[in-house]
Design a protein around this motif. Structure first.
Motif, mmCIF file in Angstrom:
data_model
loop_
_atom_site.group_PDB
_atom_site.id
_atom_site.type_symbol
_atom_site.label_atom_id
_atom_site.label_comp_id
_atom_site.label_asym_id
_atom_site.label_seq_id
_atom_site.Cartn_x
_atom_site.Cartn_y
_atom_site.Cartn_z
ATOM 1 N N ARG A 1 0.829 -1.176 -0.192
ATOM 2 C CA ARG A 1 -0.115 -0.093 -0.057
ATOM 3 C C ARG A 1 0.874 1.235 0.116
ATOM 4 N NH1 ARG A 1 -5.187 -0.276 3.456
ATOM 5 N NH2 ARG A 1 -5.615 -1.491 1.837
ATOM 6 N N CYS A 2 0.520 2.059 -0.697
ATOM 7 C CA CYS A 2 1.331 3.305 -0.900
ATOM 8 C C CYS A 2 0.619 4.640 -0.431
ATOM 9 C CB CYS A 2 1.513 3.769 -2.334
ATOM 10 S SG CYS A 2 2.175 2.255 -3.286
ATOM 11 N N SER A 3 1.479 5.630 0.096
ATOM 12 C CA SER A 3 0.868 6.785 0.683
ATOM 13 C C SER A 3 0.154 7.935 -0.019
ATOM 14 C CB SER A 3 1.930 7.626 1.365
ATOM 15 O OG SER A 3 3.048 7.813 0.854
ATOM 16 N N GLN A 4 0.607 7.375 -1.583
ATOM 17 C CA GLN A 4 -0.028 8.451 -2.609
ATOM 18 C C GLN A 4 -0.190 7.568 -3.879
ATOM 19 O OE1 GLN A 4 2.814 11.833 -4.188
ATOM 20 N NE2 GLN A 4 3.676 11.410 -2.003
ATOM 21 N N SER A 5 -1.047 8.339 -4.762
ATOM 22 C CA SER A 5 -1.042 7.427 -6.161
ATOM 23 C C SER A 5 0.283 7.352 -6.875
ATOM 24 C CB SER A 5 -1.909 8.480 -6.989
ATOM 25 O OG SER A 5 -2.108 7.903 -8.081
ATOM 26 N N LEU A 6 0.272 6.436 -7.646
ATOM 27 C CA LEU A 6 1.611 6.135 -8.232
ATOM 28 C C LEU A 6 1.524 6.157 -9.864
ATOM 29 C CD1 LEU A 6 3.068 2.856 -6.503
ATOM 30 C CD2 LEU A 6 3.420 5.347 -6.070
ATOM 31 N N VAL A 7 0.250 7.020 -10.083
ATOM 32 C CA VAL A 7 -0.016 6.996 -11.575
ATOM 33 C C VAL A 7 0.886 8.287 -12.109
ATOM 34 C CG1 VAL A 7 -1.574 7.794 -13.235
ATOM 35 C CG2 VAL A 7 -2.337 6.305 -11.432
ATOM 36 N N ASP A 8 1.566 8.126 -13.054
ATOM 37 C CA ASP A 8 2.404 9.197 -13.682
ATOM 38 C C ASP A 8 1.762 10.057 -14.523
ATOM 39 O OD1 ASP A 8 5.348 9.541 -15.480
ATOM 40 O OD2 ASP A 8 5.263 10.172 -13.577
ATOM 41 N N SER A 9 2.344 11.110 -14.905
ATOM 42 C CA SER A 9 1.783 12.007 -15.856
ATOM 43 C C SER A 9 1.806 11.465 -17.018
ATOM 44 C CB SER A 9 2.611 13.356 -15.797
ATOM 45 O OG SER A 9 4.079 13.091 -16.096
ATOM 46 N N ASP A 10 2.527 10.322 -17.480
ATOM 47 C CA ASP A 10 2.449 9.654 -18.583
ATOM 48 C C ASP A 10 1.399 8.895 -18.703
ATOM 49 O OD1 ASP A 10 5.401 7.708 -18.406
ATOM 50 O OD2 ASP A 10 3.480 7.604 -17.241
ATOM 51 N N GLY A 11 0.513 8.491 -17.703
ATOM 52 C CA GLY A 11 -0.465 7.722 -17.579
ATOM 53 C C GLY A 11 0.017 6.195 -17.108
ATOM 54 N N ASN A 12 1.355 6.220 -16.895
ATOM 55 C CA ASN A 12 1.918 4.693 -16.436
ATOM 56 C C ASN A 12 1.921 4.750 -15.034
ATOM 57 O OD1 ASN A 12 2.331 3.002 -18.798
ATOM 58 N ND2 ASN A 12 3.889 4.894 -19.300
ATOM 59 N N THR A 13 1.738 3.626 -14.299
ATOM 60 C CA THR A 13 2.018 3.071 -13.244
ATOM 61 C C THR A 13 3.244 2.563 -12.634
ATOM 62 O OG1 THR A 13 -0.476 3.353 -12.594
ATOM 63 C CG2 THR A 13 0.984 2.239 -10.739
ATOM 64 N N TYR A 14 4.339 3.117 -12.074
ATOM 65 C CA TYR A 14 5.545 2.692 -11.949
ATOM 66 C C TYR A 14 5.756 1.698 -10.852
ATOM 67 C CZ TYR A 14 6.720 5.090 -16.249
ATOM 68 O OH TYR A 14 6.520 5.332 -17.624
ATOM 69 N N LEU A 15 5.031 0.845 -10.579
ATOM 70 C CA LEU A 15 5.201 -0.055 -9.344
ATOM 71 C C LEU A 15 5.905 -1.268 -9.597
ATOM 72 C CD1 LEU A 15 3.792 -2.660 -7.659
ATOM 73 C CD2 LEU A 15 4.308 -0.495 -6.387
ATOM 74 N N ASN A 16 7.101 -1.679 -9.173
ATOM 75 C CA ASN A 16 7.893 -2.987 -9.443
ATOM 76 C C ASN A 16 7.654 -3.765 -8.205
ATOM 77 O OD1 ASN A 16 8.624 -1.488 -11.936
ATOM 78 N ND2 ASN A 16 10.395 -0.810 -10.678
ATOM 79 N N TRP A 17 7.862 -5.058 -8.428
ATOM 80 C CA TRP A 17 8.323 -6.092 -7.568
ATOM 81 C C TRP A 17 9.785 -6.649 -7.726
ATOM 82 C CZ3 TRP A 17 5.261 -6.653 -3.377
ATOM 83 C CH2 TRP A 17 4.040 -6.392 -3.265
ATOM 84 N N PHE A 18 10.401 -6.771 -6.624
ATOM 85 C CA PHE A 18 11.755 -7.356 -6.610
ATOM 86 C C PHE A 18 11.873 -8.610 -5.493
ATOM 87 C CE2 PHE A 18 14.466 -4.393 -8.897
ATOM 88 C CZ PHE A 18 13.655 -3.424 -8.768
ATOM 89 N N GLN A 19 12.635 -9.679 -6.063
ATOM 90 C CA GLN A 19 13.007 -10.772 -5.429
ATOM 91 C C GLN A 19 14.376 -10.609 -5.064
ATOM 92 O OE1 GLN A 19 14.015 -14.468 -7.438
ATOM 93 N NE2 GLN A 19 12.162 -15.271 -6.141
ATOM 94 N N GLN A 20 14.741 -10.718 -3.598
ATOM 95 C CA GLN A 20 16.040 -10.851 -3.154
ATOM 96 C C GLN A 20 16.271 -12.434 -2.475
ATOM 97 O OE1 GLN A 20 17.741 -8.083 -0.562
ATOM 98 N NE2 GLN A 20 19.789 -7.795 -1.634
ATOM 99 N N ARG A 21 16.951 -13.139 -3.007
ATOM 100 C CA ARG A 21 17.524 -14.328 -2.650
ATOM 101 C C ARG A 21 18.198 -14.302 -1.653
ATOM 102 N NH1 ARG A 21 16.958 -17.386 -8.311
ATOM 103 N NH2 ARG A 21 14.915 -18.132 -8.148
ATOM 104 N N PRO A 22 18.667 -15.090 -0.788
ATOM 105 C CA PRO A 22 19.786 -14.876 0.264
ATOM 106 C C PRO A 22 21.030 -14.838 -0.387
ATOM 107 C CG PRO A 22 18.030 -16.789 0.932
ATOM 108 C CD PRO A 22 17.807 -16.276 -0.396
ATOM 109 N N GLY A 23 21.878 -13.805 -0.243
ATOM 110 C CA GLY A 23 23.098 -13.616 -0.374
ATOM 111 C C GLY A 23 23.269 -13.175 -1.819
#
Lengths: 112, 115
Positions: free
Chosen positions: A24-46
């Motif tokens: 959950r984000c504290s404000q909208s992630l909709v950019d002025s170009d209409g895109n929503t730049y929300l990413n998901w990352f995975q970090q495996r151990p090490g």
């Protein structure tokens, strides 16, 4: 700064079972170009972080289709349809709409 | 194959300086925003600085403003960060990465600020 709040922070899951992480984000992630730049990352151990999902729901090259992203505005979800042993690690949501880019606190996925 | 290889990390005393470098290959470096992202020991991720493809715009997180300077040399496919007035809280693994809207990350270089 945009605050990204993930839940849960710890996620024990049995092999073959589904898993879901909320961001959950504290404000909208909709950019002025209409895109929503929300990413998901995975970090495996090490290892360094690896991007799994970009612009809410697009899988990066080589990411298994058991990973999916959804959401809009300020609420987003990462789902793993059937958890495998190689999925162990910490998962972060991250927004790239506003500067500074910010990450969630991380969700540690472990096998139950 | 895309590669981002960081170097320059090490042990430095509080108040000291360090310059990190990142050598890029396998993609058109001059077309990408580039960044430094750090991760404190056992902690989460923090986006430290970002620079536009032509170097004309740079942005920093508040905690490093006035102390860190990001730069790039497109002819050498290289990214840098000059870190001055280092503090214990700057201790972290520093990752070179493309901008937040692109996927490439290096393996990191460890910076330890301690007396």
């Amino acid at each position: 700064d945009v605050v990204m709040t993930q839940s849960p922070l710890s996620l024990p899951v049995s092999l073959g079972q589904p898993a879901s992480i909320s961001c959950r984000c504290s404000q909208s992630l909709v950019d002025s170009d209409g895109n929503t730049y929300l990413n998901w990352f995975q970090q495996r151990p090490g290892q360094s972080p690896r991007r799994l999902i970009y612009k809410v729901s697009n899988r990066d090259s080589g990411v298994p289709d058991r990973f999916s992203g959804s959401g809009a505005g300020t609420d987003f979800t990462l789902e793993i349809s059937r958890v495998e042993a190689e999925d162990v690690g910490v998962y972060y949501c991250m927004q790239a709409t506003h500067w500074p880019h910010t990450f969630g606190q991380g969700t540690k996925l472990e096998i139950k | 194959e895309v590669q981002l290889v960081e170097s320059g990390g090490g042990l430095v005393q509080p108040g000291g300086s360090l310059r990190l470098s990142c050598a890029a290959s396998g993609f058109t470096f001059s077309s990408y925003w580039m960044s430094w992202v750090r991760q404190g020991p056992g902690k989460g991720l923090e986006w430290v600085a970002i620079i536009k493809p032509d170097g004309s715009e740079k942005y920093y997180v508040d905690s490093v403003k006035g102390r860190f300077t990001i730069s790039r040399d497109n002819a050498k496919n290289s990214l840098y960060v000059q870190m001055n007035s280092l503090r214990a809280e700057d201790t972290a693994m520093y990752y070179c990465a493309t901008g937040g809207r692109d996927p490439y990350w290096g393996q990191g270089t460890l910076v330890t600020v301690s007396s």
